[in-house]
Design a protein around this motif. Structure first.
Motif, PDB file in Angstrom:
ATOM      1  N   ASP A 389       0.834  -1.205   0.000  1.00 26.95           N
ATOM      2  CA  ASP A 389       0.000   0.000   0.000  1.00 26.95           C
ATOM      3  C   ASP A 389       0.868   1.255   0.000  1.00 26.95           C
ATOM      4  O   ASP A 389       0.584   2.223  -0.731  1.00 26.95           O
ATOM      5  CB  ASP A 389      -0.937   0.005   1.204  1.00 26.95           C
ATOM      6  N   ARG A 392       2.431   1.614  -3.449  1.00 24.94           N
ATOM      7  CA  ARG A 392       1.473   2.106  -4.446  1.00 24.94           C
ATOM      8  C   ARG A 392       1.245   3.611  -4.271  1.00 24.94           C
ATOM      9  O   ARG A 392       1.165   4.365  -5.258  1.00 24.94           O
ATOM     10  CB  ARG A 392       0.156   1.346  -4.320  1.00 24.94           C
ATOM     11  N   ARG A 412       3.724   0.308 -10.935  1.00 25.04           N
ATOM     12  CA  ARG A 412       2.390   0.305 -10.316  1.00 25.04           C
ATOM     13  C   ARG A 412       1.513  -0.776 -10.951  1.00 25.04           C
ATOM     14  O   ARG A 412       0.740  -1.445 -10.260  1.00 25.04           O
ATOM     15  CB  ARG A 412       1.738   1.680 -10.430  1.00 25.04           C
ATOM     16  N   GLU A 416      -0.480  -3.738  -9.058  1.00 28.38           N
ATOM     17  CA  GLU A 416      -1.901  -4.021  -9.255  1.00 28.38           C
ATOM     18  C   GLU A 416      -2.108  -5.474  -9.665  1.00 28.38           C
ATOM     19  O   GLU A 416      -3.084  -6.123  -9.243  1.00 28.38           O
ATOM     20  CB  GLU A 416      -2.488  -3.080 -10.323  1.00 28.38           C
ATOM     21  N   ALA A 419      -1.969  -7.574  -6.715  1.00 26.18           N
ATOM     22  CA  ALA A 419      -3.179  -7.418  -5.910  1.00 26.18           C
ATOM     23  C   ALA A 419      -4.414  -7.970  -6.614  1.00 26.18           C
ATOM     24  O   ALA A 419      -5.531  -7.827  -6.100  1.00 26.18           O
ATOM     25  CB  ALA A 419      -3.386  -5.948  -5.578  1.00 26.18           C
ATOM     26  N   LYS A 420      -4.216  -8.568  -7.799  1.00 23.72           N
ATOM     27  CA  LYS A 420      -5.302  -9.167  -8.586  1.00 23.72           C
ATOM     28  C   LYS A 420      -6.296  -8.130  -9.123  1.00 23.72           C
ATOM     29  O   LYS A 420      -7.419  -8.458  -9.460  1.00 23.72           O
ATOM     30  CB  LYS A 420      -6.075 -10.211  -7.772  1.00 23.72           C
ATOM     31  N   ASP A 421      -5.886  -6.863  -9.201  1.00 22.18           N
ATOM     32  CA  ASP A 421      -6.709  -5.831  -9.824  1.00 22.18           C
ATOM     33  C   ASP A 421      -6.322  -5.792 -11.303  1.00 22.18           C
ATOM     34  O   ASP A 421      -5.522  -4.951 -11.738  1.00 22.18           O
ATOM     35  CB  ASP A 421      -6.481  -4.477  -9.155  1.00 22.18           C
ATOM     36  N   LEU A 422      -6.876  -6.711 -12.081  1.00 23.27           N
ATOM     37  CA  LEU A 422      -6.423  -6.912 -13.457  1.00 23.27           C
ATOM     38  C   LEU A 422      -6.746  -5.718 -14.350  1.00 23.27           C
ATOM     39  O   LEU A 422      -5.974  -5.409 -15.270  1.00 23.27           O
ATOM     40  CB  LEU A 422      -7.044  -8.185 -14.017  1.00 23.27           C
ATOM     41  N   ALA A 423      -7.864  -5.067 -14.106  1.00 17.80           N
ATOM     42  CA  ALA A 423      -8.205  -3.915 -14.943  1.00 17.80           C
ATOM     43  C   ALA A 423      -7.200  -2.784 -14.748  1.00 17.80           C
ATOM     44  O   ALA A 423      -6.734  -2.173 -15.718  1.00 17.80           O
ATOM     45  CB  ALA A 423      -9.629  -3.442 -14.615  1.00 17.80           C
ATOM     46  N   ALA A 424      -6.859  -2.496 -13.493  1.00 14.63           N
ATOM     47  CA  ALA A 424      -5.884  -1.433 -13.215  1.00 14.63           C
ATOM     48  C   ALA A 424      -4.502  -1.805 -13.750  1.00 14.63           C
ATOM     49  O   ALA A 424      -3.780  -0.955 -14.290  1.00 14.63           O
ATOM     50  CB  ALA A 424      -5.816  -1.166 -11.714  1.00 14.63           C
ATOM     51  N   ALA A 425      -4.135  -3.080 -13.598  1.00 17.13           N
ATOM     52  CA  ALA A 425      -2.839  -3.526 -14.113  1.00 17.13           C
ATOM     53  C   ALA A 425      -2.770  -3.349 -15.621  1.00 17.13           C
ATOM     54  O   ALA A 425      -1.776  -2.839 -16.160  1.00 17.13           O
ATOM     55  CB  ALA A 425      -2.602  -4.983 -13.729  1.00 17.13           C
TER      56      ALA A 425
END
Length: 588
Positions: A389, A392, A412, A416, A419-425
């Motif tokens: 965190d 980031r 970043r 992401e 953190a499994k935030d695939l859209a942000a990645a």
């Protein structure tokens, strides 16, 4: 001017500071800023290079036109063999507030031009006077002693506490800093080479000291290179003792290199002492007295954990002449500005002291809140400390200050992805690739590591489509996409086509055969798979995946003895491989 303490003072003794070079550690490489005819450049502070040098890219950046070098300088010898050089004359060379007119540089070693490195600051400059390596505090200092007798203790940071060693004369033509050492009580010479990230002893010298690379317990240490075109193999082994002057390390782990630190000179050095040693010590090279003064300040004496090498403990030294190994106060100086805190933080990074680095970057940010590179650097340390965190937040701050900061955007995206935030990645990876196309392939590899194979292949598709058909990196990209599909176990016909195309372009690259071997195994083409693995193993008999895959092929063809032997050999090289392969569905 600094006062220093002669042990038996017979005259006033002072050190006149000629220059203080601000050093920023790039990993284990000390770099210094300079200007060439008004153009800012970054040079490696390299006490192992007899002469200062620019890469061809660095010379072009400064608008210099190389001319033929004098015959005695047209060929130099580095750890990687011979290198042809030219010459460039810089009308105004500025360094640490000093300006030198009509300065000579050699031009060569294009392999040093990666990243932001423009060349080397060599011993023809660094040996101009006495030199202090204070890498832990982000500095290299040049001194001229004034009215100092022969018995002066030049370790002004800790009078009476420094170890000493004899050194050779750093004169023309080699300008080497050669110091007497003992390895397993075997005397030899070492050269202090600040431009080399790691120290190593030559394979021949190690054998003379009673240690062979074939001994039990000796582990691979990775493949290295240097100036010249040849890479060389290294190993890590334990030695009963390593001594430099008054300092001794018992049960020392040293890196052994299949290279000659002396450059082929008769009576030359048999060991290279690199920046790892200089980071764990404060060192004053008294060229005026042929003496070395140094204090151990903590941390590993030799760094052994790079290039995938097996980690090994490195004992702290015991000072023969003093009870305590570390000299109190020898490492600590309070910076006076943001750049000073950032340089000290970079040195802590190189020593893997991330908490100390974060504290110093925080001070640097407080003093210079709009310097985005310090947010990025602090983010990397937070990431290393698993403080995602905070990492980031720092990356977002860096991007806010510099929206085209491709490194921060890509990093970043990686966070992401973790953190499994695939859209942000995906959004960050796309943004980074628009700025620097090479990030497309890096994103593909990041997805593959995360076992998100469909996303990985999609990134490879975009990256490969953007490459020229004659681009040399296309071979590797085709192989990587083939390997990703092979691990995935999907789109295997396309994988076979990719690997076959890569092999046609580079038939001697064993890793390409290794990849196609797995594809054929997945397809049930067991004999074709064995043929590919055989070809790969002819180039490198210790490719663990090739041994394991061939063993699986043999077992499926009913060749139980051969299959079991190959899997055992693969497991001996990499005990985790059977479980790794099982995770991809590849089992005997």
């Amino acid at each position: 001017m600094l006062s220093v303490a002669p042990q038996a003072a017979t005259a006033a003794c002072t050190l006149g500071k000629i220059a203080e070079l601000p050093v920023t550690m790039d990993g284990l490489t000390p770099t210094v800023p300079a200007t060439l005819d008004g153009v800012d450049v970054t040079l490696i502070a390299d006490s192992g290079s007899f002469f200062s040098m620019l890469t061809p890219q660095g010379a072009k950046k400064a608008g210099l036109k190389p001319i033929p070098a004098p015959p005695n300088y047209s060929t130099i010898v580095g750890l990687g063999g011979q290198e042809q050089t030219d010459r460039a004359i810089v009308k105004r060379f500025s360094l640490a507030g000093l300006t030198f007119p009509n300065a000579d540089f050699l031009v060569g070693a294009p392999q040093l031009g990666g990243g932001d490195i423009d060349g080397l600051l060599g011993e023809n400059v660094l040996s101009y006077a006495d030199i202090e390596f204070d890498l832990a505090n982000g500095a290299i200092r040049l001194f001229k002693p004034l009215s100092c007798p022969r018995d002066t203790n030049f370790a002004y940071w800790g009078p009476g506490g420094a170890a000493t060693a004899d050194i050779g004369s750093a004169g023309f033509p080699a300008y080497e800093i050669k110091v007497q050492i003992k390895v397993n009580d075997h005397p030899m010479w070492a050269v202090i080479d600040s431009g080399s990230p790691h120290s190593f002893i030559s394979r021949t010298a190690a054998k003379q000291a009673g240690v062979s690379v074939d001994d039990p317990g000796v582990k691979p240490g990775g493949v290295w290179g240097g100036i010249g075109r040849r890479d060389f193999q290294t190993w890590i082994a334990m030695f009963a003792s390593f001594a430099i002057g008054d300092e001794q390390v018992k049960n020392a782990y040293l890196r052994i290199g299949d290279a000659d630190p002396s450059g082929g000179q008769d009576g030359g050095a048999q060991m290279l002492i690199g920046a790892d040693f200089l980071l764990s010590h404060r060192v004053y090279v008294a060229n005026s007295e042929n003496k070395l003064f140094f204090s151990y300040i903590g941390g590993p004496v030799f760094n052994l954990d790079d290039d995938g090498a097996a980690a090994a403990p490195t004992a702290a030294p015991t000072a023969v002449a003093a009870e305590a190994a570390a000299i109190p106060g020898a490492a600590t100086e309070t910076p006076t500005d943001a750049d000073g805190y950032a340089r000290r933080a970079a040195a802590s990074d190189a020593r893997h002291e991330y908490a100390a680095a974060i504290a110093d970057y925080t001070q640097a940010i407080a003093l210079a809140p709009k310097a985005e590179h310090n947010y990025y650097a602090r983010a990397v340390d937070h990431w290393r400390d698993k403080e995602d965190d905070a990492a980031r937040a720092d990356l977002t701050a860096a991007i806010g200050l510099k929206p085209d900061d491709d490194e921060a955007i890509y990093a970043r995206g990686h966070l992401e992805l973790d953190a499994k935030d695939l859209a942000a990645a995906a959004a960050d990876f796309d943004a980074a690739a628009k700025l620097v196309p090479a990030y497309r392939m890096q994103a593909a590899l990041a997805y593959e590591k995360a076992k998100l194979f469909e996303q990985s292949v999609a990134q490879f598709d975009l990256g490969i489509a953007a490459l020229d058909k004659n681009a040399p990196e296309l071979n590797v990209a085709l192989n990587d996409r083939c390997w990703t599909r092979a691990l995935w176990g999907q789109q295997l016909d396309q994988a076979l086509a990719d690997c076959t195309a890569a092999i046609a372009r580079s038939p001697d690259v064993g890793s390409f055969r290794d990849s196609r071997g797995l594809v054929n195994l997945r397809l049930g083409n067991y004999q074709a798979s064995i043929d590919d693995y055989n070809a790969a193993l002819r180039g490198d008999p210790k490719l663990s995946w090739s041994l394991f895959g061939r063993g699986v092929d043999e077992l499926r063809l009913g060749q139980k003895i051969a299959g079991a032997a190959d899997i055992a050999a693969a497991t001996a090289l990499d005990p985790t491989l059977p479980d790794t392969a099982k995770g991809y569905g590849v089992t005997p």
